[in-house]
Design a protein around this motif. Structure first.
Motif, PDB file in Angstrom:
ATOM      1  N   ALA A 158      -1.893  40.881  16.018  1.00 31.07           N
ATOM      2  CA  ALA A 158      -1.210  40.022  16.996  1.00 31.07           C
ATOM      3  C   ALA A 158       0.304  40.163  16.872  1.00 31.07           C
ATOM      4  N   PHE A 159       0.807  40.231  15.650  1.00 30.19           N
ATOM      5  CA  PHE A 159       2.242  40.423  15.423  1.00 30.19           C
ATOM      6  C   PHE A 159       2.696  41.765  15.997  1.00 30.19           C
ATOM      7  N   LEU A 160       1.958  42.805  15.688  1.00 34.58           N
ATOM      8  CA  LEU A 160       2.298  44.144  16.154  1.00 34.58           C
ATOM      9  C   LEU A 160       2.258  44.221  17.681  1.00 34.58           C
ATOM     10  N   ALA A 161       1.293  43.546  18.283  1.00 36.09           N
ATOM     11  CA  ALA A 161       1.146  43.550  19.748  1.00 36.09           C
ATOM     12  C   ALA A 161       2.323  42.874  20.448  1.00 36.09           C
ATOM     13  N   GLN A 162       3.056  42.031  19.738  1.00 32.74           N
ATOM     14  CA  GLN A 162       4.201  41.338  20.329  1.00 32.74           C
ATOM     15  C   GLN A 162       5.472  42.176  20.284  1.00 32.74           C
ATOM     16  N   THR A 163       5.438  43.290  19.557  1.00 28.99           N
ATOM     17  CA  THR A 163       6.627  44.126  19.461  1.00 28.99           C
ATOM     18  C   THR A 163       6.679  45.083  20.642  1.00 28.99           C
ATOM     19  N   ARG A 164       7.857  45.381  21.058  1.00 31.69           N
ATOM     20  CA  ARG A 164       8.088  46.164  22.269  1.00 31.69           C
ATOM     21  C   ARG A 164       7.399  47.533  22.248  1.00 31.69           C
ATOM     22  N   HIS A 165       7.466  48.215  21.129  1.00 35.03           N
ATOM     23  CA  HIS A 165       6.943  49.574  21.052  1.00 35.03           C
ATOM     24  C   HIS A 165       5.422  49.648  21.002  1.00 35.03           C
ATOM     25  N   PHE A 166       4.777  48.532  20.684  1.00 35.53           N
ATOM     26  CA  PHE A 166       3.327  48.542  20.502  1.00 35.53           C
ATOM     27  C   PHE A 166       2.578  47.633  21.479  1.00 35.53           C
ATOM     28  N   GLU A 167       3.276  46.995  22.392  1.00 39.04           N
ATOM     29  CA  GLU A 167       2.663  46.002  23.270  1.00 39.04           C
ATOM     30  C   GLU A 167       1.628  46.575  24.238  1.00 39.04           C
ATOM     31  N   LYS A 168       1.658  47.854  24.495  1.00 38.63           N
ATOM     32  CA  LYS A 168       0.718  48.474  25.434  1.00 38.63           C
ATOM     33  C   LYS A 168      -0.598  48.909  24.772  1.00 38.63           C
ATOM     34  N   LEU A 169      -0.667  48.786  23.449  1.00 42.40           N
ATOM     35  CA  LEU A 169      -1.846  49.242  22.712  1.00 42.40           C
ATOM     36  C   LEU A 169      -2.923  48.166  22.645  1.00 42.40           C
ATOM     37  N   ASP A 170      -4.182  48.599  22.644  1.00 42.37           N
ATOM     38  CA  ASP A 170      -5.279  47.637  22.502  1.00 42.37           C
ATOM     39  C   ASP A 170      -5.527  47.364  21.007  1.00 42.37           C
ATOM     40  N   GLU A 171      -6.440  46.470  20.730  1.00 44.62           N
ATOM     41  CA  GLU A 171      -6.695  46.022  19.352  1.00 44.62           C
ATOM     42  C   GLU A 171      -7.046  47.179  18.421  1.00 44.62           C
ATOM     43  N   ASP A 172      -7.933  48.044  18.832  1.00 46.65           N
ATOM     44  CA  ASP A 172      -8.339  49.161  17.970  1.00 46.65           C
ATOM     45  C   ASP A 172      -7.203  50.165  17.771  1.00 46.65           C
ATOM     46  N   GLU A 173      -6.389  50.366  18.802  1.00 46.82           N
ATOM     47  CA  GLU A 173      -5.241  51.261  18.658  1.00 46.82           C
ATOM     48  C   GLU A 173      -4.227  50.660  17.689  1.00 46.82           C
ATOM     49  N   LEU A 174      -3.993  49.369  17.784  1.00 52.18           N
ATOM     50  CA  LEU A 174      -3.093  48.694  16.853  1.00 52.18           C
ATOM     51  C   LEU A 174      -3.640  48.752  15.431  1.00 52.18           C
ATOM     52  N   GLY A 175      -4.953  48.654  15.313  1.00 53.90           N
ATOM     53  CA  GLY A 175      -5.593  48.702  14.004  1.00 53.90           C
ATOM     54  C   GLY A 175      -5.330  49.999  13.250  1.00 53.90           C
ATOM     55  N   LEU A 176      -5.027  51.065  13.953  1.00 57.12           N
ATOM     56  CA  LEU A 176      -4.725  52.344  13.310  1.00 57.12           C
ATOM     57  C   LEU A 176      -3.499  52.251  12.397  1.00 57.12           C
ATOM     58  N   PHE A 177      -2.565  51.358  12.733  1.00 62.11           N
ATOM     59  CA  PHE A 177      -1.309  51.262  11.991  1.00 62.11           C
ATOM     60  C   PHE A 177      -1.416  50.360  10.757  1.00 62.11           C
ATOM     61  N   LEU A 178      -2.420  49.495  10.696  1.00 63.72           N
ATOM     62  CA  LEU A 178      -2.518  48.496   9.628  1.00 63.72           C
ATOM     63  C   LEU A 178      -2.461  49.066   8.217  1.00 63.72           C
ATOM     64  N   PRO A 179      -3.169  50.146   7.919  1.00 65.44           N
ATOM     65  CA  PRO A 179      -3.122  50.643   6.537  1.00 65.44           C
ATOM     66  C   PRO A 179      -1.748  51.152   6.098  1.00 65.44           C
ATOM     67  N   TYR A 180      -0.858  51.349   7.049  1.00 64.05           N
ATOM     68  CA  TYR A 180       0.447  51.945   6.747  1.00 64.05           C
ATOM     69  C   TYR A 180       1.608  50.962   6.909  1.00 64.05           C
ATOM     70  N   MET A 181       1.308  49.697   7.091  1.00 65.55           N
ATOM     71  CA  MET A 181       2.348  48.676   7.246  1.00 65.55           C
ATOM     72  C   MET A 181       2.588  48.008   5.894  1.00 65.55           C
ATOM     73  N   TYR A 182       3.743  48.310   5.319  1.00 63.85           N
ATOM     74  CA  TYR A 182       4.082  47.810   3.992  1.00 63.85           C
ATOM     75  C   TYR A 182       5.129  46.707   4.129  1.00 63.85           C
ATOM     76  N   LEU A 183       4.821  45.529   3.599  1.00 58.51           N
ATOM     77  CA  LEU A 183       5.736  44.396   3.672  1.00 58.51           C
ATOM     78  C   LEU A 183       6.738  44.489   2.526  1.00 58.51           C
ATOM     79  N   ARG A 184       8.021  44.473   2.875  1.00 62.51           N
ATOM     80  CA  ARG A 184       9.089  44.570   1.882  1.00 62.51           C
ATOM     81  C   ARG A 184      10.033  43.385   2.034  1.00 62.51           C
ATOM     82  N   ASP A 185      10.517  42.882   0.908  1.00 64.38           N
ATOM     83  CA  ASP A 185      11.477  41.778   0.885  1.00 64.38           C
ATOM     84  C   ASP A 185      12.888  42.324   0.665  1.00 64.38           C
ATOM     85  N   TYR A 186      13.835  41.774   1.401  1.00 62.85           N
ATOM     86  CA  TYR A 186      15.237  42.164   1.299  1.00 62.85           C
ATOM     87  C   TYR A 186      16.083  40.903   1.138  1.00 62.85           C
TER      88      TYR A 186
END
Length: 174
Positions: free
Chosen positions: A18-46
Motif C-alpha cells: 500500500a505504501f509503495l502504491a502511493q508513490t509516484r513511480h509505482f502507482e500504476k502497478l498492481d498488487e502482484d507487480e508491487l510484490g516483486l519489489f518487497l524482498p529488495y526494500m531495505y529500511l534504513r535509519d538516518y
C-alpha cells in the motif's frame, strides 16, 4: 473470480505494498507487480544532516521516504541551493532507473530522524528487465515526472527570461 493459486501476503507485506502504491513511480502497478519489489526494500535509519548521497556519486539505489524529510540540493559556488524538500511517500534518486547514471544533486536529511526504504539498483533493474510490463509502467511514470520537471523549468525560465541560455541546457552544451 477466486484464484486459489494467487499469492497471499502478510499484513506487513500488504502495508508495504500500500505504501509503495502511493508513490509516484509505482502507482500504476498492481498488487502482484508491487510484490516483486518487497524482498529488495531495505529500511534504513538516518539522522539530521546525514547525507544520503552526493552529486556525482554513482546512482546505485532508489529511495522512498517512510518517515522524515530530505533536502535535494545542488552545489552552487561552494554553497548548497535547495531544489526541493521531499517527504513521506516521495521517491528520490530516481535516476537509478538509468544504468551507469551519476547523481545530479545531493540529498541530506532535514528532519531530526528519517526512515528511508532503499531499493538497490541491481535489484531494481533486474525486476525491470525480467518483467517488461512492470518496466513499461515504471518508466512511463518516470517519464511523466521528468516531463513535469521540464515543463516547470521552462515556465520558470519564461518568467525569468535571460537568466541563462536555455539552448545550452537543452543541447547539453553547458
Amino acid at each position: 473470480m477466486f484464484n486459489p493459486f494467487k499469492k497471499k501476503y502478510s499484513k506487513e507485506e500488504l502495508d508495504l505494498i500500500a505504501f509503495l502504491a502511493q508513490t509516484r513511480h509505482f502507482e500504476k502497478l498492481d498488487e502482484d507487480e508491487l510484490g516483486l519489489f518487497l524482498p529488495y526494500m531495505y529500511l534504513r535509519d538516518y539522522q539530521q544532516d546525514e547525507v544520503v548521497f552526493f552529486a556525482g556519486d554513482p546512482s546505485h539505489a532508489l529511495y522512498l521516504i517512510n518517515r522524515g524529510s530530505v533536502s535535494l540540493s545542488i552545489d552552487v559556488n561552494d554553497r548548497f541551493e535547495q531544489l526541493a524538500e521531499a517527504y513521506r511517500g516521495q521517491v528520490f534518486g530516481d535516476n537509478s532507473l538509468i544504468e551507469s547514471a551519476k547523481r545530479i544533486y545531493t540529498s541530506a536529511v532535514t528532519s531530526e530522524k528519517a526512515q528511508l526504504y532503499v531499493i538497490p539498483q541491481i535489484n531494481l533493474l533486474e525486476i525491470l528487465n525480467d518483467h517488461p510490463e512492470v518496466r513499461a509502467k515504471v518508466m512511463t511514470a518516470f517519464a511523466e515526472v521528468y516531463n513535469e520537471y521540464t515543463a516547470q523549468l521552462f515556465k520558470t525560465y519564461k518568467s525569468h527570461f535571460g537568466f541563462f541560455e536555455l539552448s545550452k541546457v537543452y543541447l547539453g552544451k553547458v
